[in-house]
Structures are given as C-alpha cells and as structure tokens.
Write a protein that holds these residues in place. Structure first.
Motif, PDB file in Angstrom:
ATOM      1  N   ILE A  79       1.058  -1.255  -0.195  1.00  0.00           N
ATOM      2  CA  ILE A  79      -0.107   0.114  -0.051  1.00  0.00           C
ATOM      3  C   ILE A  79       0.989   1.231   0.011  1.00  0.00           C
ATOM      4  O   ILE A  79       1.825   1.297   0.521  1.00  0.00           O
ATOM      5  N   VAL A  80       0.663   2.040  -0.872  1.00  0.00           N
ATOM      6  CA  VAL A  80       1.393   3.597  -0.799  1.00  0.00           C
ATOM      7  C   VAL A  80       0.410   4.435  -0.890  1.00  0.00           C
ATOM      8  O   VAL A  80      -0.939   4.291  -1.397  1.00  0.00           O
ATOM      9  N   ALA A  81       0.525   5.504  -0.418  1.00  0.00           N
ATOM     10  CA  ALA A  81      -0.346   6.732  -0.129  1.00  0.00           C
ATOM     11  C   ALA A  81       0.084   8.302  -0.574  1.00  0.00           C
ATOM     12  O   ALA A  81       1.383   8.462  -0.664  1.00  0.00           O
ATOM     13  N   LEU A  82      -0.884   9.147  -1.083  1.00  0.00           N
ATOM     14  CA  LEU A  82      -0.752  10.265  -1.520  1.00  0.00           C
ATOM     15  C   LEU A  82      -1.222  11.341  -0.265  1.00  0.00           C
ATOM     16  O   LEU A  82      -2.405  11.228  -0.076  1.00  0.00           O
ATOM     17  N   PHE A  83      -0.521  11.890   0.486  1.00  0.00           N
ATOM     18  CA  PHE A  83      -0.479  12.751   1.558  1.00  0.00           C
ATOM     19  C   PHE A  83      -0.804  14.268   1.399  1.00  0.00           C
ATOM     20  O   PHE A  83      -0.819  14.948   2.154  1.00  0.00           O
ATOM     21  N   GLY A  84      -0.465  14.594  -0.032  1.00  0.00           N
ATOM     22  CA  GLY A  84      -0.517  16.036  -0.460  1.00  0.00           C
ATOM     23  C   GLY A  84       0.908  16.771  -0.165  1.00  0.00           C
ATOM     24  O   GLY A  84       0.995  18.137  -0.156  1.00  0.00           O
ATOM     25  N   ASP A  85       1.845  15.740   0.245  1.00  0.00           N
ATOM     26  CA  ASP A  85       3.188  16.598   0.666  1.00  0.00           C
ATOM     27  C   ASP A  85       4.004  16.361  -0.649  1.00  0.00           C
ATOM     28  O   ASP A  85       5.390  16.570  -0.498  1.00  0.00           O
ATOM     29  N   GLY A  86       3.660  16.015  -1.817  1.00  0.00           N
ATOM     30  CA  GLY A  86       4.467  16.077  -3.210  1.00  0.00           C
ATOM     31  C   GLY A  86       5.262  14.563  -3.251  1.00  0.00           C
ATOM     32  O   GLY A  86       6.086  14.410  -4.002  1.00  0.00           O
ATOM     33  N   ARG A  87       5.131  13.598  -2.224  1.00  0.00           N
ATOM     34  CA  ARG A  87       5.728  12.387  -2.378  1.00  0.00           C
ATOM     35  C   ARG A  87       4.641  11.069  -2.231  1.00  0.00           C
ATOM     36  O   ARG A  87       3.727  11.183  -1.942  1.00  0.00           O
ATOM     37  N   ILE A  88       5.168  10.004  -2.642  1.00  0.00           N
ATOM     38  CA  ILE A  88       4.728   8.628  -2.616  1.00  0.00           C
ATOM     39  C   ILE A  88       5.211   7.878  -1.266  1.00  0.00           C
ATOM     40  O   ILE A  88       6.380   7.715  -1.260  1.00  0.00           O
TER      41      ILE A  88
END
Length: 587
Positions: A472-481
């Motif tokens: 599982i990977v996520a986008l938290f809105g910080d420009g990273r995966i």
C-alpha cells in the motif's frame, strides 16, 4: 417494543419480473441491516418499498407512529437555485447554531462538505459531490432510522471509515445497500440477501453471510460448484486475515476451518512474481526525479518511484489528492513537468479509467468481447470470451444484448472484459469496483488472485485493496509517494494524527472505555468458563440427536426429547451471545 417498519407479504414486480414475492420482515430499533444481492435483483426496490418511496403491488408496509426516517437513494435531486449550505443545514438558522453542535460539525467535515464549500451552488456539483451533500443532509437530522443506497460509492477510504464510525456511534437503525464488504462487516448486525423475489436473513455482517452461504452450499451438496468454491475461497481469505475480522465462538471457528481445510491460499505470490519476471523482465514502469503539477497544485515533487515485475500496489489518498492523475502519468496519458517516465520494452499496459471508453454500440456483448480476442489465459487458467463475460456479470442470455442497450454499470463491466481479453501484463485500475455487485466482485478478485503481472489499484473499496494488493502506498499531499508497511490502517492512523477532525464521531476503538488489567483478567476467565460450557452443551446436543434417532418409533419419547433439545439449543444461543460480548472486551 414494536418494529420501526414492518413488511407483510409484500410483492413488487417490474414488467414480468417479480423482484419481491410475498416478503415479510421488519426493522427493529437500533438494528443495522446490510442488504446484498445481484445487480437488478431487487435491493433498491426493497429499500424504496420499505421507506415508502414506492408502493407495493400487494401486501402491507407499516411504519411506527412519528418515525424519524431519512432516505438517501442513488437519485440525488437537489432543490433548484440552492447552495450546499442550504441543503445540508436547512434545519438550522444562523451559523452559530450548527457550529455549536459537535455532531453536525463532524458530519460537515467527515463527508468533505467543507472542502466542497457551503456557498457552492448545487447546480455546479458533480454526481459524487451531490451524493455526499444528500448524505450529509440526511445525517444532520435527529433520526430513528436511516435508509442508504450505496452510500460509500463516492467516498474515499477515510470517508468510508468515518461513515462506519458515525453510524456505530449514533446507535440508530440502519438499512444499507452496499457492495463495500469492509463497511458491511463493520456496521451490519444482520444481513438480508435479496434473490429470486425472496429475502433471506442472516445474523451478522459480511463474514457471517459468507460462512452461512458456504456452509449451506456444502450441506445441500448443491450443483453450483463454481459459486460454492468462490464462497469457500473467500472464507479462507477471511479466516487468514486479522482476527478482528471474525470474532466467533470457538465451535464456529473450528467449523469454518474444517470447511476450508482443503482450499489453497488465494494466490502463490512467489510463483506469480517469478512468472511476471519471465514475462516482463526487470524494468516495468518507473518515474525518475519526476515533478508533476495540476494547476497550482504540485502532486509530485522530484519523486523517483520504481514499479517492478509482479508488484501488486494499492494507491490510497483522500478525494482530490491526485490518485487518478498519478495513474494517468503512469499510463503515459499525461506528461510530467520535469523528470522522465520509463516503460519496459515488454510491457503490455491496460488502463481501466473511471470514464467509460468508447464501446462498439453496433455489436452485441459477446461480439464486443470477441472483437479483442476469442480466448484468454490467466496464469494457469484458460477461458473463452463467453466464460470471462459470465464471470464478470454477463450470463449467457445477456451476452446477446446490444451494447447500445447496456446500463452504465454493464458498460463498465464490458470495458473491464475487453481490457482483460487483451492479456496485458501491467494493469492500472481506477475504481474497478464501481457498479459491481458482491458476486461479480468475488469473480473479479478470483481472476486477479491468479493474475501474473504488475498491478496498481486505486479504489475506495478497502476490502478489495487488502485482498488483491501486497503493498500500500499513499498520497498525503506533500509531493511524495509514501510506502505504508501497516497498510490502510496505518494510512487512516496517520491521517487522524495529522489532522484530527474537530467534533468528529469517535472511532469504534475509542467509543469503548479503557479497561483495567483486572477487568481484562476477569473477562479472560469468563471467556474460558463460557467455552467449557459451550463444549458441554454441544456434547449434550449430540447425545440428544442420537437419542432422537433411537426413539424414531416412540412419538411420546420424541416429543419429550425434542423439547429438551430446543431447551439446550436456546441455552447454546445465550452462552454464545455472552461469549461474543466477553470476547469484544478483550479486543
């Protein structure tokens, strides 16, 4: 206390097809009922008749006096000229009236209404936003019963978790049609299965229903071997998952394990990955030092991400975080601002988009599938176009329907069939579960279990993501995966820690008071006592069954033994209920 709603011998048909045939059932105060069944089988009709939106052809529907009920259907009609705030907060006057109510603030934040904007005209909303506004408007009222038709369809994983926690904390009666298995298992205390005009009732949520269905198929030795095997495989996966999914008395656990003893794991990850490497080589898809911007928002900021052969990745994030945009970037549909996208030479990529691609409206369903290929191989499994169509919800008779006559959900299933018939080795799936019923979802998961390739899945269906993905990977809105070793639960915990919602309904884990060590020891001791009691009662039950066989020719003795057996079975139910209550204290 009378039921909130009663249906007595209710029948309802559309054309010549009876969707409800002499159905009698009721909804009691505080009951949480999940409604399942095939698409077109009568689930929505049952909700509309139960809530009074549709009149039955025969029979009687009665509501308790002064019933406070809210209904949210898939038809989202909002008043002309209204704003979001007009609809959601219509029962409140000035802003300070609703802002002082923690429950209302929780609903406004939890369903993303704040992000949509209270001043936004409803005429400007998308279909998903309209559904969320309707749901928020329903939940802000004081309710005895809420009736919901597919409420999770336009919520992200976090929104689905919020809705489940909210309904658990409200302690109101709920009747909900949904294909979200995690939501069903978390919320429902009773399951209704609508099929062939009848409604079968099962205690518990999704896991209990799957167990009952598999057990029923085994005991009846039905000819539906395919359906039975899927249910058993599904149950095997449930039992291998976290123990919290299924808190059952020990005798049920033992029965389940006996039922699935010969069922292989859903997939052999090592073998599939080795096969994928032979098909794909070392390089599959890579983003190298990539920056990607949509408007003023920077979704990726100098990110390097390498997706290898056989990787099965679930991508999560709140609505609007850029999940669909990232899939388009991976698929080569859009270009990054900086950096580069690398695709392996042997990659055969297929991208299931949320938008419906053009389909050949002049063909019939089977012809449209065969237009891509006549046969397809999934690992060790070979299928014809017709067999794949049947697996994904097109029975033989429906395969001769003109494509132009298909519903939106059927067109999406056909799109998926055509995509899989091309035998891709890399799949990008954007919300693949939309408009699929649970049986079709099981068939899709069964296909993906044995699919030897690379996969990236975006879905609000937590159950599907946890079932078919290994990472599982996520986008938290910080420009990273961000990689999440703890899966979706870690994602939800990080979101809660980063931005706790003011006045939010407490999570299920926080609703319960903390228990002392002494309480836990006492509960553990009580659990052991109840398990010993259950063993004794089951032994007594078996002896009574044997005695009944011996007394087959003695009517008086039969009546006496039968009365004793009913007493023992009633005692088993009571002890089992106490076992469940006690086991919950220890979770």
């Amino acid at each position: 206390m009378p039921n909130l709603v009663n249906l007595e011998a209710v029948s309802k048909s559309y054309g010549v097809k009876p969707l409800l045939d002499g159905v009698s059932l009721g909804v009691a105060a505080g009951q949480r009922i999940g409604v399942v069944g095939l698409n077109g089988g009568g689930k929505t009709t049952l909700l509309e008749v139960l809530s009074g939106l549709s009149e039955p052809d025969s029979g009687r529907v009665s509501h308790v006096r002064d019933l406070r009920m809210a209904v949210v259907t898939q038809r989202t009609e909002l008043p002309d000229g209204s704003t979001v705030g007009d609809v959601v907060l219509e029962r409140y006057g000035a802003e300070h009236e609703w802002a002082a109510d923690a429950r209302v603030r929780s609903i406004v934040d939890g369903l993303g209404i704040t992000a949509i904007g209270l001043e936004t005209p409803t005429a400007n909303l998308s279909g998903g936003e309209r559904r969320r506004v309707s749901l928020a408007a329903a939940l802000t009222g004081e309710l005895d019963l809420v009736v919901l038709d597919e409420p999770t369809n336009h919520l992200d994983v976090e929104g689905v978790r919020w809705l489940a926690d909210h309904l658990l904390a409200r302690k109101i009666a709920v009747v909900v049609v949904t294909h979200d298995r995690w939501f069903l298992d978390t919320v429902a205390t009773l399951t209704w299965e609508v099929a062939n005009g009848r409604v079968e009732q099962y205690e518990g949520g999704y896991a209990d229903w799957i167990f009952a269905r598999a057990e029923r198929a085994r005991l009846a030795a039905t000819a539906e071997e395919k359906r039975q095997n899927l249910a058993r495989k599904e149950l095997a996966w449930l039992r291998r998952g976290p123990q919290a999914r299924s808190s059952k008395p020990r005798y049920r656990v033992e029965a389940a394990e006996a039922l699935i003893a010969d069922v292989p794991p859903p997939r052999d990850s090592v073998e599939l990955q080795a096969f994928a490497k032979r098909r794909l080589g070392k390089t599959v898809l890579e983003l190298e030092d990539t920056t990607y911007q949509v408007g003023d928002r920077k979704l990726l900021d100098h990110v390097t991400w390498r997706i290898g052969p056989g990787d099965r990745i679930g991508l999560v994030g709140v609505n609007g975080s850029g999940k669909t945009s990232l899939l388009k970037l991976l698929g080569g549909d859009v270009e990054a601002s900086t950096g580069r996208r690398i695709e392996g030479k042997t990659v055969a990529l297929a991208h299931l988009r949320q938008e419906l691609d053009d389909l050949p409206g002049d063909l019939r369903v089977l012809q449209a599938i065969e237009q891509v290929a006549g046969r397809v191989v999934f690992g060790k499994q070979e299928m014809t176009a017709s067999q794949l169509g049947e697996k994904l919800g097109f029975p033989a008779a429906r395969q001769w329907t003109p494509v132009a006559d298909l519903s939106g959900g059927e067109r999406r299933r056909l799109q998926l069939c055509r995509l899989l018939m091309a035998e891709p080795n890399v799949l990008l799936l954007d919300e693949p579960t939309n408009d699929l019923d649970i049986d079709t979802l099981q068939q899709l998961e069964d296909l993906l279990d044995g699919w030897p390739g690379t996969m990236v899945v975006v879905s609000h269906d937590r159950y599907l993501v946890e079932r078919v993905c290994d990472t599982i990977v996520a986008l938290f809105g910080d420009g990273r995966i961000t990689h999440l070793p703890g899966g979706i639960e870690e994602y939800l915990n990080r979101r809660a820690a980063a931005a706790p919602v003011s006045g939010a309904a407490p999570s299920a884990a926080k609703v319960e008071a903390k228990k002392s060590a002494a309480d836990l020891r006492a509960a553990q001791k009580e659990l052991g006592r109840l398990e010993r009691k259950l063993d004794q009662l089951h032994a007594k039950e078996e002896k009574l069954h044997a005695s009944l066989l011996e007394a087959a020719t003695d009517p008086a003795k039969l009546m006496e033994l039968n009365a004793e057996l009913k007493g023992v079975q009633g005692e088993i139910e009571d002890v089992e209920a106490r076992w469940l209550e006690t086991s919950e204290l220890l979770e």
